[in-house]
Design an enzyme around this catalytic site. Structure first.
Site, PDB file in Angstrom:
ATOM      1  N   THR A  11       0.818  -1.222   0.000  1.00 36.98           N
ATOM      2  CA  THR A  11       0.000   0.000   0.000  1.00 36.98           C
ATOM      3  C   THR A  11       0.851   1.271   0.000  1.00 36.98           C
ATOM      4  OG1 THR A  11      -0.102  -0.095   2.408  1.00 36.98           O
ATOM      5  CG2 THR A  11      -1.953  -1.083   1.199  1.00 36.98           C
ATOM      6  N   LEU A  86       9.129  -4.600   1.478  1.00 38.85           N
ATOM      7  CA  LEU A  86       9.129  -3.132   1.477  1.00 38.85           C
ATOM      8  C   LEU A  86       8.507  -2.544   2.750  1.00 38.85           C
ATOM      9  CD1 LEU A  86       7.899  -2.475  -2.197  1.00 38.85           C
ATOM     10  CD2 LEU A  86      10.193  -3.039  -1.398  1.00 38.85           C
ATOM     11  N   SER A  90       8.827   4.040   7.806  1.00 42.17           N
ATOM     12  CA  SER A  90       9.853   4.551   6.887  1.00 42.17           C
ATOM     13  C   SER A  90      10.201   6.024   7.115  1.00 42.17           C
ATOM     14  CB  SER A  90       9.375   4.357   5.439  1.00 42.17           C
ATOM     15  OG  SER A  90       8.314   5.251   5.156  1.00 42.17           O
ATOM     16  N   SER A 131      18.510   1.088   2.547  1.00 41.59           N
ATOM     17  CA  SER A 131      18.376   2.540   2.360  1.00 41.59           C
ATOM     18  C   SER A 131      19.712   3.267   2.410  1.00 41.59           C
ATOM     19  CB  SER A 131      17.479   3.099   3.471  1.00 41.59           C
ATOM     20  OG  SER A 131      17.569   4.500   3.515  1.00 41.59           O
ATOM     21  N   GLU A 133      20.061   5.891   3.854  1.00 41.17           N
ATOM     22  CA  GLU A 133      20.172   6.434   5.217  1.00 41.17           C
ATOM     23  C   GLU A 133      21.239   5.698   6.026  1.00 41.17           C
ATOM     24  OE1 GLU A 133      18.633   8.676   7.679  1.00 41.17           O
ATOM     25  OE2 GLU A 133      18.437   9.758   5.800  1.00 41.17           O
ATOM     26  N   TYR A 154      15.869   4.798  12.637  1.00 44.13           N
ATOM     27  CA  TYR A 154      15.464   4.189  11.354  1.00 44.13           C
ATOM     28  C   TYR A 154      16.684   3.621  10.624  1.00 44.13           C
ATOM     29  CZ  TYR A 154      14.229   4.044   6.381  1.00 44.13           C
ATOM     30  OH  TYR A 154      14.076   3.649   5.068  1.00 44.13           O
TER      31      TYR A 154
HETATM   32  P1  NAP Z   1       5.981   4.017   2.503  1.00 43.42           P
HETATM   33  O1  NAP Z   1       5.243   4.744   1.435  1.00 43.42           O
HETATM   34  O2  NAP Z   1       6.086   4.620   3.859  1.00 43.42           O
HETATM   35  O3  NAP Z   1       5.290   2.567   2.635  1.00 43.42           O
HETATM   36  C1  NAP Z   1       5.560   1.729   3.730  1.00 43.42           C
HETATM   37  C2  NAP Z   1       4.678   0.497   3.621  1.00 43.42           C
HETATM   38  O4  NAP Z   1       4.931  -0.357   4.752  1.00 43.42           O
HETATM   39  C3  NAP Z   1       3.168   0.810   3.651  1.00 43.42           C
HETATM   40  O5  NAP Z   1       2.500  -0.080   2.798  1.00 43.42           O
HETATM   41  C4  NAP Z   1       2.818   0.522   5.102  1.00 43.42           C
HETATM   42  O6  NAP Z   1       1.470   0.194   5.295  1.00 43.42           O
HETATM   43  C5  NAP Z   1       3.694  -0.700   5.345  1.00 43.42           C
HETATM   44  N1  NAP Z   1       3.882  -0.972   6.760  1.00 43.42           N
HETATM   45  C6  NAP Z   1       4.364  -0.128   7.704  1.00 43.42           C
HETATM   46  N2  NAP Z   1       4.391  -0.737   8.893  1.00 43.42           N
HETATM   47  C7  NAP Z   1       3.920  -1.990   8.705  1.00 43.42           C
HETATM   48  C8  NAP Z   1       3.680  -3.104   9.562  1.00 43.42           C
HETATM   49  N3  NAP Z   1       3.959  -3.034  10.868  1.00 43.42           N
HETATM   50  N4  NAP Z   1       3.180  -4.243   9.028  1.00 43.42           N
HETATM   51  C9  NAP Z   1       2.885  -4.313   7.706  1.00 43.42           C
HETATM   52  N5  NAP Z   1       3.073  -3.293   6.848  1.00 43.42           N
HETATM   53  C10 NAP Z   1       3.587  -2.149   7.349  1.00 43.42           C
HETATM   54  O7  NAP Z   1       7.460   3.681   2.036  1.00 43.42           O
HETATM   55  P2  NAP Z   1       8.083   3.692   0.545  1.00 43.42           P
HETATM   56  O8  NAP Z   1       8.599   5.046   0.259  1.00 43.42           O
HETATM   57  O9  NAP Z   1       7.158   3.021  -0.381  1.00 43.42           O
HETATM   58  O10 NAP Z   1       9.378   2.777   0.787  1.00 43.42           O
HETATM   59  C11 NAP Z   1       9.320   1.349   0.659  1.00 43.42           C
HETATM   60  C12 NAP Z   1      10.469   0.734   1.432  1.00 43.42           C
HETATM   61  O11 NAP Z   1      11.708   1.218   0.909  1.00 43.42           O
HETATM   62  C13 NAP Z   1      10.497   1.045   2.909  1.00 43.42           C
HETATM   63  O12 NAP Z   1      11.046  -0.078   3.576  1.00 43.42           O
HETATM   64  C14 NAP Z   1      11.460   2.212   3.025  1.00 43.42           C
HETATM   65  O13 NAP Z   1      12.034   2.272   4.310  1.00 43.42           O
HETATM   66  C15 NAP Z   1      12.452   1.841   1.950  1.00 43.42           C
HETATM   67  N6  NAP Z   1      13.170   2.948   1.299  1.00 43.42           N
HETATM   68  C16 NAP Z   1      12.474   3.985   0.779  1.00 43.42           C
HETATM   69  C17 NAP Z   1      13.156   4.994   0.126  1.00 43.42           C
HETATM   70  C18 NAP Z   1      12.432   6.167  -0.491  1.00 43.42           C
HETATM   71  O14 NAP Z   1      13.101   7.177  -0.788  1.00 43.42           O
HETATM   72  N7  NAP Z   1      11.130   6.073  -0.726  1.00 43.42           N
HETATM   73  C19 NAP Z   1      14.559   4.930   0.002  1.00 43.42           C
HETATM   74  C20 NAP Z   1      15.230   3.830   0.541  1.00 43.42           C
HETATM   75  C21 NAP Z   1      14.521   2.824   1.183  1.00 43.42           C
HETATM   76  P3  NAP Z   1       0.337   1.348   5.547  1.00 43.42           P
HETATM   77  O15 NAP Z   1      -0.039   1.836   4.167  1.00 43.42           O
HETATM   78  O16 NAP Z   1      -0.738   0.595   6.241  1.00 43.42           O
HETATM   79  O17 NAP Z   1       0.994   2.409   6.379  1.00 43.42           O
HETATM   80  N1  GDD Z   2      10.135  15.370   6.234  1.00 39.11           N
HETATM   81  C1  GDD Z   2      10.649  16.616   6.304  1.00 39.11           C
HETATM   82  N2  GDD Z   2       9.825  17.644   6.653  1.00 39.11           N
HETATM   83  N3  GDD Z   2      11.956  16.802   6.025  1.00 39.11           N
HETATM   84  C2  GDD Z   2      12.438  18.067   6.072  1.00 39.11           C
HETATM   85  C3  GDD Z   2      11.646  19.163   6.407  1.00 39.11           C
HETATM   86  C4  GDD Z   2      10.267  18.945   6.712  1.00 39.11           C
HETATM   87  O1  GDD Z   2       9.506  19.846   7.017  1.00 39.11           O
HETATM   88  N4  GDD Z   2      12.413  20.282   6.348  1.00 39.11           N
HETATM   89  C5  GDD Z   2      13.640  19.906   5.987  1.00 39.11           C
HETATM   90  N5  GDD Z   2      13.665  18.558   5.836  1.00 39.11           N
HETATM   91  C6  GDD Z   2      14.864  17.762   5.473  1.00 39.11           C
HETATM   92  C7  GDD Z   2      15.145  16.605   6.438  1.00 39.11           C
HETATM   93  O2  GDD Z   2      15.804  17.092   7.620  1.00 39.11           O
HETATM   94  C8  GDD Z   2      16.036  15.736   5.544  1.00 39.11           C
HETATM   95  O3  GDD Z   2      17.364  16.174   5.624  1.00 39.11           O
HETATM   96  C9  GDD Z   2      15.506  15.997   4.135  1.00 39.11           C
HETATM   97  O4  GDD Z   2      14.654  17.141   4.224  1.00 39.11           O
HETATM   98  C10 GDD Z   2      14.710  14.834   3.547  1.00 39.11           C
HETATM   99  O5  GDD Z   2      13.730  14.435   4.495  1.00 39.11           O
HETATM  100  P1  GDD Z   2      12.605  13.365   4.122  1.00 39.11           P
HETATM  101  O6  GDD Z   2      11.903  13.766   2.891  1.00 39.11           O
HETATM  102  O7  GDD Z   2      11.807  13.139   5.358  1.00 39.11           O
HETATM  103  O8  GDD Z   2      13.453  12.058   3.710  1.00 39.11           O
HETATM  104  P2  GDD Z   2      14.695  11.351   4.399  1.00 39.11           P
HETATM  105  O9  GDD Z   2      15.892  11.618   3.534  1.00 39.11           O
HETATM  106  O10 GDD Z   2      14.815  11.677   5.829  1.00 39.11           O
HETATM  107  O11 GDD Z   2      14.295   9.804   4.312  1.00 39.11           O
HETATM  108  C11 GDD Z   2      13.736   9.272   3.112  1.00 39.11           C
HETATM  109  O12 GDD Z   2      14.780   8.767   2.306  1.00 39.11           O
HETATM  110  C12 GDD Z   2      15.490   7.649   2.828  1.00 39.11           C
HETATM  111  C13 GDD Z   2      16.568   7.248   1.814  1.00 39.11           C
HETATM  112  O13 GDD Z   2      17.682   8.082   1.941  1.00 39.11           O
HETATM  113  C14 GDD Z   2      12.742   8.189   3.508  1.00 39.11           C
HETATM  114  O14 GDD Z   2      12.035   7.772   2.343  1.00 39.11           O
HETATM  115  C15 GDD Z   2      13.429   6.965   4.086  1.00 39.11           C
HETATM  116  O15 GDD Z   2      12.476   5.920   4.268  1.00 39.11           O
HETATM  117  C16 GDD Z   2      14.504   6.512   3.081  1.00 39.11           C
HETATM  118  O16 GDD Z   2      15.183   5.377   3.573  1.00 39.11           O
END
Ligand code: NAP
Ligand code: GDD
Length: 345
Positions: A11, A86, A90, A131, A133, A154
């Site tokens: 989702t 996934l 997050s 990630s 991160e 995280y």
């Molecule tokens: P997201 O939009 O936050 O989606 C997270 C998913 O995990 C949602 O479907 C959520 O369900 C589900 N979930 C959370 N807690 C759960 C639980 N306890 N049991 C079962 N399902 C659960 O994240 P995304 O951006 O698609 O990222 C996908 C994955 O890649 C994550 O593991 C994230 O940490 C990782 N990642 C993301 C990025 C990025 O930039 N997007 C980069 C590197 C790694 P609900 O819809 O019910 O909340």
């Molecule tokens: N969310 C958020 N909200 N971030 C902010 C804000 C705000 O109002 N203002 C500044 N930021 C800065 C955060 O401090 C961070 O440095 C940057 O914007 C990106 O924040 P996010 O978009 O929350 O993403 P993230 O980089 O912390 O984490 C995402 O990327 C990771 C991969 O590098 C998430 O998708 C993680 O799940 C993922 O692993």
């Protein structure tokens, strides 16, 4: 017989794009969803078909990543060819408020699923959503050989997930890979991540629905790519002869400030007149700069990013404009509390 894939986190942003890709390639996709008192399937509703109309390409199952016995029964029932893990808590900022829960879901969730695969005796390939991160304080550019220095609960949980995935590969010969993905965004991005928060705000300000948006650290640098391209890399990782770990990134560095500039420019506004600072959005420890070196993914998977910074901002702002004009986007301000006392980070 079509291949079966299991996606946890179906989702979410990535889960929904990955489900589309796999269905397009002839897979039957099984997705794990959490039971909720409200509907939480809006990102995959368009993929759902009435099972009375024939064999469905998307099948949803209730499940929780904290419930190992349920994961084992799902694996035994579905017997997937490929598992994409996934599901995670997050949000980096939220992980400082809920470190134990984040460790349980985002860290231990991975070993629960790996044990479920072993326990059910399923012969499948496994993808772990690792990630960038995890690199945290390590200076860019970051590649597969850069040491980890996690800067949040995280990131520490993801580092555990990375190593336990490698351990199951080395211990049990499981085809298990880590995709070390840098930030990737889209119109389906959760609205509390900074790119989507900015895109929503720019459009709402343009349309006179709000005056300003509050942000934290504008100096942070990220390597932002386009999510639909990144799920293609996930799939390719599971189609190789041997399992391995890959960085997936654009290689382009952009600050939060610059992303805001691009997004506001798209609607003809000057970001400096509308962005305000709020210390609540500053993290206890920040990751200053993530910029990936995806050479290995290019050479071994034949994958390269096509969408970079400004184009990504344009895609997200344009989608917000058409959704808002079509009445599809909720009207509340993204930077204000959802319910009293709960900050929407
Ligand atoms: P997201 O939009 O936050 O989606 C997270 C998913 O995990 C949602 O479907 C959520 O369900 C589900 N979930 C959370 N807690 C759960 C639980 N306890 N049991 C079962 N399902 C659960 O994240 P995304 O951006 O698609 O990222 C996908 C994955 O890649 C994550 O593991 C994230 O940490 C990782 N990642 C993301 C990025 C990025 O930039 N997007 C980069 C590197 C790694 P609900 O819809 O019910 O909340
Ligand atoms: N969310 C958020 N909200 N971030 C902010 C804000 C705000 O109002 N203002 C500044 N930021 C800065 C955060 O401090 C961070 O440095 C940057 O914007 C990106 O924040 P996010 O978009 O929350 O993403 P993230 O980089 O912390 O984490 C995402 O990327 C990771 C991969 O590098 C998430 O998708 C993680 O799940 C993922 O692993």
């Amino acid at each position: 017989m079509s291949k079966r894939a299991l996606i946890t986190g179906v989702t979410g942003q990535d889960g929904s794009y990955l489900a589309e890709l796999l269905i397009d390639r002839g897979y039957q996709v099984h997705g794990v969803i959490r039971r909720a008192s409200t509907f939480n399937t809006s990102r995959v509703d368009h993929l759902y078909r009435d099972p009375h109309d024939g064999d469905p390409s998307l099948v949803l199952h209730h499940g929780e990543i904290t419930d190992g016995s349920r994961l084992t029964s799902l694996l035994a029932q579905i017997r997937p060819d490929e598992v994409y893990h996934l599901a995670a808590q997050s949000h980096v900022r939220v992980s400082f408020d809920e470190p134990v829960y984040t460790s349980d879901v985002t860290g231990l969730g991975t070993v629960r699923l790996l044990e479920a695969i072993r326990g059910a005796g399923v012969d499948c390939r496994f993808y772990q959503a690792s990630s960038s991160e995890m690199f945290g304080a390590a200076p860019p550019p970051q590649s597969e050989t850069t040491p980890f220095h996690p800067r949040s609960p995280y990131a520490a949980a993801k580092a555990y997930g990375y190593w336990i995935t490698r351990n199951y590969r080395e211990s049990y010969g499981l085809y298990a890979v880590n995709g070390i993905l840098f930030n990737h965004e889209s119109p389906r991005r959760g609205s509390t991540f900074v790119t989507r928060k900015i895109a929503i705000a720019a459009v709402r300000i343009k349309l006179g629905l709000q005056d300003s948006v509050h942000l934290g650290n504008l100096d942070a640098v990220r390597d932002w790519g386009y999510a639909p391209e990144y799920v293609e890399a996930m799939w390719r990782m599971l189609q190789q002869d041997e399992p391995d770990d890959y960085v997936v990134a654009t290689g382009t560095a952009l600050s939060v400030r610059r992303f805001a500039e691009y997004a506001f420019e798209r609607v003809g506004l000057d970001w400096r007149e509308h962005v305000r600072f709020d210390p609540r959005y500053v993290r206890p420890t920040e990751v200053d700069a993530l910029v990936g070196d995806a050479t290995k993914a290019r050479e071994k998977l034949g994958w390269t990013a096509r969408v970079h910074g400004r184009e990504l901002a344009n895609i997200m702002v344009d989608a917000e404009l058409s959704a808002l004009r079509g009445g599809l986007v909720e009207q509340r301000r993204p930077s204000e509390p959802v319910t009293a006392g709960v900050t929407e980070w």
